[in-house]
Design a protein around this motif. Structure first.
Motif, PDB file in Angstrom:
ATOM      1  N   GLU A 151       0.982  -1.196   0.100  1.00  0.00           N
ATOM      2  CA  GLU A 151      -0.016  -0.034   0.048  1.00  0.00           C
ATOM      3  C   GLU A 151       1.055   1.255   0.176  1.00  0.00           C
ATOM      4  O   GLU A 151       2.202   1.259   0.774  1.00  0.00           O
ATOM      5  CB  GLU A 151      -0.926   0.001   1.009  1.00  0.00           C
ATOM      6  N   TRP A 152       0.570   2.262  -0.928  1.00  0.00           N
ATOM      7  CA  TRP A 152       1.177   3.407  -0.939  1.00  0.00           C
ATOM      8  C   TRP A 152       0.564   4.575  -0.102  1.00  0.00           C
ATOM      9  O   TRP A 152      -0.584   4.567   0.097  1.00  0.00           O
ATOM     10  CB  TRP A 152       1.475   3.939  -2.301  1.00  0.00           C
ATOM     11  N   ILE A 153       1.406   5.262   0.360  1.00  0.00           N
ATOM     12  CA  ILE A 153       1.167   6.498   1.227  1.00  0.00           C
ATOM     13  C   ILE A 153       1.309   7.861   0.392  1.00  0.00           C
ATOM     14  O   ILE A 153       2.606   7.685   0.161  1.00  0.00           O
ATOM     15  CB  ILE A 153       1.592   6.635   2.706  1.00  0.00           C
TER      16      ILE A 153
ATOM     17  N   ALA B 299      -1.614  12.239   2.280  1.00  0.00           N
ATOM     18  CA  ALA B 299      -1.316  13.153   3.423  1.00  0.00           C
ATOM     19  C   ALA B 299      -0.355  14.191   2.622  1.00  0.00           C
ATOM     20  O   ALA B 299       0.584  13.587   1.888  1.00  0.00           O
ATOM     21  CB  ALA B 299      -0.576  12.668   4.404  1.00  0.00           C
ATOM     22  N   ALA B 300      -0.528  15.702   2.828  1.00  0.00           N
ATOM     23  CA  ALA B 300       0.288  16.611   2.103  1.00  0.00           C
ATOM     24  C   ALA B 300       1.393  16.543   2.687  1.00  0.00           C
ATOM     25  O   ALA B 300       2.534  16.906   1.795  1.00  0.00           O
ATOM     26  CB  ALA B 300      -0.401  18.048   2.465  1.00  0.00           C
ATOM     27  N   GLU B 301       1.815  16.378   4.150  1.00  0.00           N
ATOM     28  CA  GLU B 301       2.920  16.728   4.535  1.00  0.00           C
ATOM     29  C   GLU B 301       4.018  15.262   4.526  1.00  0.00           C
ATOM     30  O   GLU B 301       3.436  14.247   4.886  1.00  0.00           O
ATOM     31  CB  GLU B 301       3.097  17.226   5.929  1.00  0.00           C
ATOM     32  N   THR B 302       5.197  15.673   4.231  1.00  0.00           N
ATOM     33  CA  THR B 302       6.145  14.352   4.227  1.00  0.00           C
ATOM     34  C   THR B 302       6.033  13.799   5.806  1.00  0.00           C
ATOM     35  O   THR B 302       6.160  12.528   5.900  1.00  0.00           O
ATOM     36  CB  THR B 302       7.347  14.881   3.935  1.00  0.00           C
TER      37      THR B 302
ATOM     38  N   ILE C 154       7.315   7.748  -0.849  1.00  0.00           N
ATOM     39  CA  ILE C 154       8.786   8.266  -1.657  1.00  0.00           C
ATOM     40  C   ILE C 154       8.797   9.225  -0.452  1.00  0.00           C
ATOM     41  O   ILE C 154       7.965  10.122  -0.100  1.00  0.00           O
ATOM     42  CB  ILE C 154       8.308   8.799  -2.857  1.00  0.00           C
ATOM     43  N   ALA C 155      10.178   9.275  -0.088  1.00  0.00           N
ATOM     44  CA  ALA C 155      10.691  10.037   0.888  1.00  0.00           C
ATOM     45  C   ALA C 155      11.804  10.933   0.372  1.00  0.00           C
ATOM     46  O   ALA C 155      12.928  10.475   0.234  1.00  0.00           O
ATOM     47  CB  ALA C 155      11.071   9.462   2.060  1.00  0.00           C
ATOM     48  N   PRO C 156      11.650  12.156  -0.360  1.00  0.00           N
ATOM     49  CA  PRO C 156      12.646  13.115  -0.714  1.00  0.00           C
ATOM     50  C   PRO C 156      13.377  13.493   0.561  1.00  0.00           C
ATOM     51  O   PRO C 156      13.155  13.613   1.589  1.00  0.00           O
ATOM     52  CB  PRO C 156      12.014  14.220  -1.296  1.00  0.00           C
TER      53      PRO C 156
END
Length: 300
Positions: free
Chosen positions: A196-198, A227-230, A245-247
């Motif tokens: 599952e992707w967030i 969610a908008a915020e990382t 995905i975590a920039p």
């Protein structure tokens, strides 16, 4: 003699299409907009606004004057930019936006440096998604916007804007520490076909990029949460609710229980700043770009 601030109010009304939108763009109250328009109507001796349901619309005279107002304000901005460039001083007001992770990762250092180095410059900042930031610059509500595109999906840029690169922001996959792939040196997106992707809100540029990228690899993504915020996304990952995905920009500190693993195909975002070409000579624009780049050096 036409009053410049009243022309600015008319221009904002024409661009935003409503009194409330003009007030928000000008950072004033709706009553202030109405008062300015009443005074402008008295000055020109014609009705510029007419009721349109619960809102208002520009009359023919209002549209005509608004067209002139846009050209006049553009010339005024060019004159101000030339005067600032001639003086070589970083002064006045600078309105700037950034998408949330750039606001978190760049603004504290960059804006503090601008305040320390250029005390006569007043900076007003806000968080906006890239599309909204670009639209704000085009409308004249903002002087600068920090925006992004992805290595495989460019962000369309309207004519009349100038851009400068700030940094390339590498992105990894974030997963719970107990995930079967958490111990790997690198991973492939295809290995997350059953996860599952967030992700971001539907319609946002980053969400559309993720959908495009996964589907181009033959993966129909399973969306678990948005969610908008990382850091909200990473909190959901820490709870074992999916992967994301975590920039690198704006993700520190990493929550306990989350592991990031680089992708084999080396995903990255291109972060840059945009402004109007007619403001290109303003020293404050150049100072802000330098401050953002200096802040970026502490990230990468």
């Amino acid at each position: 003699m036409l009053n410049l601030e009243r022309l600015r109010t008319l221009d904002a009304l024409a661009r935003h299409g409503s009194v409330s939108g003009a007030a928000e763009g000008l950072h004033v109250t709706t009553s202030a907009v109405s008062q300015q328009m009443s005074k402008l109507e008295r000055e020109v001796g014609q009705r510029l606004l007419a009721k349109n349901g619960r809102g208002v619309r520009l009359t023919d005279a209002g549209r005509l004057l608004a067209e002139h107002a846009g050209r006049i304000l553009s010339q005024v901005e060019l004159a101000q930019a030339d005067l600032e460039a001639q003086r070589g001083q970083v002064v006045g007001e600078l309105r700037i936006s950034a998408f949330p992770t750039a606001a978190r990762g760049l603004f504290p250092a960059a804006l503090a440096a601008l305040r320390a180095q250029h005390p006569a410059l007043r900076v007003r900042s806000t968080e906006l998604e890239p599309e909204s930031g670009i639209a704000g610059v085009v409308r004249g509500d903002l002087d600068l916007a920090v925006v992004l595109d992805w290595y495989n999906k460019p962000m369309p840029l309207p004519d009349g804007l100038v851009k400068a690169p700030i940094l390339d922001d590498p992105a990894d996959v974030a997963m719970p520490a107990g995930h079967p792939l958490a111990g790997r040196d690198e991973v492939d997106l295809g290995e997350f076909a059953e996860d599952e992707w967030i992700t971001w809100a539907e319609g946002e540029f980053c969400h559309e990029w993720l959908m495009f990228t996964l589907r181009s690899r033959g993966i129909e993504p399973i969306i678990g949460h948005r969610a908008a915020e990382t850091h909200t996304q990473l909190g959901l990952v820490a709870a074992g609710l999916g992967v994301c995905i975590a920039p690198l920009l704006g993700r520190s500190p990493m929550p306990a229980g989350v592991v990031t693993v680089p992708l084999k195909q080396r995903v990255s975002r291109h972060v840059y700043v945009v402004w109007r070409a007619d403001a290109d000579r303003r020293p404050s624009i150049r100072a802000a770009v330098e401050a953002l780049r200096a802040a970026a050096e502490t990230v990468v």
